[in-house]
Design a protein around this motif. Structure first.
Motif, PDB file in Angstrom:
ATOM      1  N   ARG A   1      -9.516 -86.306  51.033  1.00  0.00           N
ATOM      2  CA  ARG A   1      -9.883 -87.108  49.869  1.00  0.00           C
ATOM      3  C   ARG A   1     -10.708 -88.320  50.274  1.00  0.00           C
ATOM      4  O   ARG A   1     -11.653 -88.699  49.599  1.00  0.00           O
ATOM      5  CB  ARG A   1      -8.623 -87.563  49.126  1.00  0.00           C
TER       6      ARG A   1
ATOM      7  N   SER B   1      -2.939 -89.172  49.672  1.00  0.00           N
ATOM      8  CA  SER B   1      -3.268 -87.748  49.609  1.00  0.00           C
ATOM      9  C   SER B   1      -3.525 -87.128  50.987  1.00  0.00           C
ATOM     10  O   SER B   1      -3.258 -85.952  51.209  1.00  0.00           O
ATOM     11  CB  SER B   1      -4.497 -87.584  48.721  1.00  0.00           C
TER      12      SER B   1
ATOM     13  N   ASP C   1      -1.543 -96.331  46.986  1.00  0.00           N
ATOM     14  CA  ASP C   1      -2.942 -96.772  46.976  1.00  0.00           C
ATOM     15  C   ASP C   1      -3.291 -97.628  45.758  1.00  0.00           C
ATOM     16  O   ASP C   1      -4.426 -98.089  45.652  1.00  0.00           O
ATOM     17  CB  ASP C   1      -3.883 -95.542  46.945  1.00  0.00           C
ATOM     18  N   ILE C   2      -2.353 -97.807  44.826  1.00  0.00           N
ATOM     19  CA  ILE C   2      -2.742 -98.343  43.506  1.00  0.00           C
ATOM     20  C   ILE C   2      -2.710 -99.855  43.379  1.00  0.00           C
ATOM     21  O   ILE C   2      -2.860-100.378  42.276  1.00  0.00           O
ATOM     22  CB  ILE C   2      -1.879 -97.748  42.366  1.00  0.00           C
TER      23      ILE C   2
ATOM     24  N   GLN D   1       1.269 -89.133  41.738  1.00  0.00           N
ATOM     25  CA  GLN D   1       0.230 -88.825  42.721  1.00  0.00           C
ATOM     26  C   GLN D   1      -1.165 -88.870  42.092  1.00  0.00           C
ATOM     27  O   GLN D   1      -2.133 -89.296  42.733  1.00  0.00           O
ATOM     28  CB  GLN D   1       0.498 -87.441  43.328  1.00  0.00           C
TER      29      GLN D   1
ATOM     30  N   TRP E   1      -2.375 -90.851  39.928  1.00  0.00           N
ATOM     31  CA  TRP E   1      -2.877 -92.230  39.849  1.00  0.00           C
ATOM     32  C   TRP E   1      -3.463 -92.664  41.203  1.00  0.00           C
ATOM     33  O   TRP E   1      -4.581 -93.198  41.282  1.00  0.00           O
ATOM     34  CB  TRP E   1      -1.736 -93.149  39.402  1.00  0.00           C
ATOM     35  N   ASP E   2      -2.726 -92.408  42.269  1.00  0.00           N
ATOM     36  CA  ASP E   2      -3.229 -92.758  43.605  1.00  0.00           C
ATOM     37  C   ASP E   2      -4.523 -92.019  43.905  1.00  0.00           C
ATOM     38  O   ASP E   2      -5.464 -92.580  44.474  1.00  0.00           O
ATOM     39  CB  ASP E   2      -2.186 -92.420  44.678  1.00  0.00           C
ATOM     40  N   ASP E   3      -4.558 -90.739  43.517  1.00  0.00           N
ATOM     41  CA  ASP E   3      -5.751 -89.934  43.801  1.00  0.00           C
ATOM     42  C   ASP E   3      -6.964 -90.498  43.064  1.00  0.00           C
ATOM     43  O   ASP E   3      -8.060 -90.567  43.636  1.00  0.00           O
ATOM     44  CB  ASP E   3      -5.511 -88.475  43.395  1.00  0.00           C
TER      45      ASP E   3
ATOM     46  N   LEU F   1      -7.506 -93.562  42.151  1.00  0.00           N
ATOM     47  CA  LEU F   1      -7.960 -94.792  42.791  1.00  0.00           C
ATOM     48  C   LEU F   1      -8.628 -94.512  44.138  1.00  0.00           C
ATOM     49  O   LEU F   1      -9.668 -95.092  44.463  1.00  0.00           O
ATOM     50  CB  LEU F   1      -6.809 -95.799  42.950  1.00  0.00           C
TER      51      LEU F   1
END
Lengths: 492, 492
Positions: free
Chosen positions: A223, A277, A343-344, B409, B411-413, B415
């Motif tokens: 990713r 990811s 990551d958010i 997951q 949401w993190d992806d 971002l």
């Protein structure tokens, strides 16, 4: 810390620094101290080949003795840990100003603060100031990650003033020397840069020798690709030349070079995941296996080694990283960046990573590389450096507690005693950040009598549980006396 | 969030709120939204006895349907979780403005923000403002812990304006009614206070019915005694009267009362540890066993129950708390305060506790009570509330990820994709705190072109690993094309 309640003391012949906090109840607490300036001149100590070489030959160096005093352990224990490769003492013979410290799972968990300018911002003076500021709050090592102009001078100023080991990533300077074009790099340019830095006194170097040509395609479906600067530079070089990494191919020569100065390898994780990811994927673990091979090569030259680790990892995948690193890399110290557990939250990545850092240190990581609130967004300023250091001191100490380090629990107990006995000044002084604790308290109750009051503004006088708790204790004591008076029958 | 890139949307007949974030690549992401103002008027929905009663009888209420839409689950799954007691939907029939939400280990982890004034500081308006502010940043419930004057009016204003469930600790108001003297409390005063609060619309109440007379001596040798305000009040009462707790003795009457309004019990941990030294001790676990008994009593009245948990716990002792709570309390939702994983960082206890909160939520805690930077030092202000909420959103979301919640997951992806593609605006908009992320970025690179630049000031243009990573990908694509052209022989 200029206050009369704090003093810097120096213990024994080696003048090992400690911070003594004098409490209002007449006792005192001694804390590990990284703040310098150093009274150490290791050049007078006589230099062994490397700490690892000496330890393996049964020699206890002055550096090991120094560490033993700081950590409250025997010199022989320190020697054994270093000899086994489970701990390193990064101590370039050309950095005599540094105060020896150990990085290893059986010592206090250490933290590193990254400083250094980029092409876009910051000056030499600012970076030296950040180093002093970082060690003042407890950074155990600093890494100078400068990438802009004046790399040599910036590093010179930092090393000459630093009481803690200094780490670098030599490929950054090598890249500047070839005009910022990765494909123009060569072993010769890199080697000369490495010699320059070893001569200057760098204590440990991050080397991304595990980013092999064959691993680059493993990052294609990720990713977020490659997020290590050194890793992406080496991947670009490998691909441009379609050749194996020159760092990997010349690793033996590097070992011979580092051994002459006792510079420690920090084998970089160039393929660490840059997003939740990508955590624990094949690219990451393929590189880790190679770092395990390279560890054995370095150890054959008596060069000390630690291994760098991720990155971005969700909580349930953290432990696997430590277990695999121990297994593949002969239990040498693990040195991780966070990891960030989500990551958010850009702007709060000291916290997203502080969570992961505390956990991974509990699982066995020896040193934590801090992350500041500016991560992913910009270069940290002085305030960010402090926030990053304090957050990581929390993570490291929480791990020391969870691992049962005897000195760790004593610190919490001293602070909790001060809290329960309403010794506010002692509570502040024992804090990781006395200035902030005092300022927050005084925001709502600034008057001097509040410093001895049996409450704060959080609950006010009538609802202070600790105050009530003392009354309950007094009540229990009374009941106990009544029990004795009445001849000992059960009163409950 | 007034920006055109964000909008509040309302889904279906029940007008379930979501936050829609529109990205610059034409896609959009929908996030759970707590910010209100509510479009809900539950009084028109018709009221079951309690959510638990309805669920047990096989009835899917509107509240369960609402929750199902918010969480992306089926209404029947929600009903089953509520019927089993594994989830609660705190929804007083007299708080029709609240938007239904579920607290349970199989739902998104929730967070609570404590607000409320003390005798020393703050006004009604400030507290209402804190509530609005807390829900705007994602607080799933708020507790009004006011202890000073105007308790009734403060609560009235908070409830009438709150889109989220409101919790209280009724003994605080009862204590004010008897002039702040614990020994002057009585069941009658407490009961009248409870009725007053149920009538007003409080959705859940903390009741320290597990602090029994026999447990008080167990706290005698603790380092920090009793640190729960409610716990210390009840201990003082028990000791003064040398009688069993009136909350314990009148628990059945309380159940009958709460059932009439569908107010949820939050059984308080009055004997939670207040220091690392006191974690997981006999006092704490004796109370937990009693809370397990009381859970069965409440369930017999169809009253919903959650259990409160610690406090101060070192990392290696956290999991035991969750495991024991599940075993003793029939798997009803656990609702924990942190826990703080060390005592040495007053001023940073949002972080010391955020670490423990993330871990305990991963292990199964359903709701986390936030801790602000002012904990132990003073009453939180507006900034502290925001910092506490964001820190706890991080902890909750990290746990959702580690538990494998499918929405987490994504949401993190989203971002991480924005980050890798240098869509800076999207990166900010998808952050937990867009304002701070944007401000940090702009501190060093404020100009508009930097919003599309393929680097930030952290590394500068030449050292951006993501930029290099794109070049590596392009290089790999070229090699792949070459591979195909040359007839498919291995090129590595």
């Amino acid at each position: 810390m200029s206050d009369a309640r704090f003093s810097k003391i120096h213990i024994g012949d080696l003048q090992v620094p400690m911070r003594e906090v004098r409490l209002t109840n007449g006792t005192s607490v001694r804390l590990y101290d990284t703040s310098g300036p150093s009274r150490t001149d290791r050049s007078a100590w006589g230099s062994p080949v490397t700490q690892l070489g000496a330890a393996r030959r049964g020699v206890i160096t002055k550096e090991m003795e120094f560490v033993a005093v700081r950590e409250g352990m025997t010199p022989e224990f320190v020697r054994q840990e270093v000899a086994a490769g489970r701990a390193v003492i990064p101590a370039n013979v050309n950095h005599p100003e540094s105060e020896p410290m150990a990085i290893g799972r059986n010592f206090l968990v250490k933290i590193n603060a990254n400083i250094g300018n980029s092409a876009v911002t910051s000056s030499v003076e600012e970076e030296v100031e950040k180093m002093t500021w970082a060690t003042r709050w407890g950074a155990d090592t600093v890494m100078d990650l400068s990438t802009g102009p004046n790399i040599h001078d910036t590093r010179e100023q930092i090393i000459r003033n630093s009481p803690v080991p200094v780490g670098t990533v030599p490929i950054y300077q090598a890249l500047e020397k070839v005009g910022g074009r990765p494909e123009a790099l060569s072993w010769e340019v890199y080697r000369d840069t490495l010699i320059e830095q070893c001569e200057q006194g760098v204590d440990y170097v991050t080397v991304h020798a595990g980013v092999r040509l064959a691993y680059v395609p493993l990052t294609a479906r990720r990713r977020t690709g490659i997020v290590s600067r050194g890793g992406s530079i080496m991947a670009a070089w490998c691909l441009a030349h379609h050749r194996e990494s020159f760092l990997y191919e010349h690793f033996d020569e590097m070992c011979a070079l580092l051994a002459r100065y006792d510079v420690t390898f920090s084998l970089g994780d160039g393929l660490r995941p840059g997003s939740i990811s990508d955590a624990n994927d094949e690219a990451q673990f393929a590189e880790l296996r190679t770092l395990g091979e390279l560890t054995k090569v370095a150890h054959a030259y008596d060069v000390q080694v630690m291994i760098e680790g991720p990155g971005h990892v969700p909580m349930h995948k953290i432990k696997e990283n430590v277990d695999l690193q121990r297994e593949l890399c002969d239990d040498v110290p693990f040195y991780t960046l966070g990891p960030l557990v989500t990551d958010i939250a850009p702007g709060y990545d000291h916290i997203t990573s502080g969570i992961g850092a505390a956990m991974i240190a509990w699982y066995g990581t020896a040193m934590l590389c801090y992350v500041t609130p500016k991560e992913h967004l910009g270069l940290p300023n002085r305030d960010d450096v402090k926030t990053g250091v304090i957050t990581y001191k929390i993570a490291a100490h929480a791990a020391d507690l969870a691992k049962g380090h005897p000195q760790a629990q004593a610190w919490d107990d001293a602070l909790s005693d001060a809290r329960f006995e309403f010794r506010w000044e002692d509570q502040f002084d024992l804090s990781l950040d006395p200035d902030t604790a005092r300022a927050f308290h005084d925001e709502t109750l600034p008057a001097a009598p509040a410093k001895t009051a049996h409450f704060c503004s959080m609950c006010g006088p009538k609802f202070c549980s600790m105050k009530l708790s003392h009354e309950v204790r007094a009540g229990m004591a009374e009941k106990a006396a009544e029990f004795t008076r009445k001849g000992g029958s059960i009163y409950l």
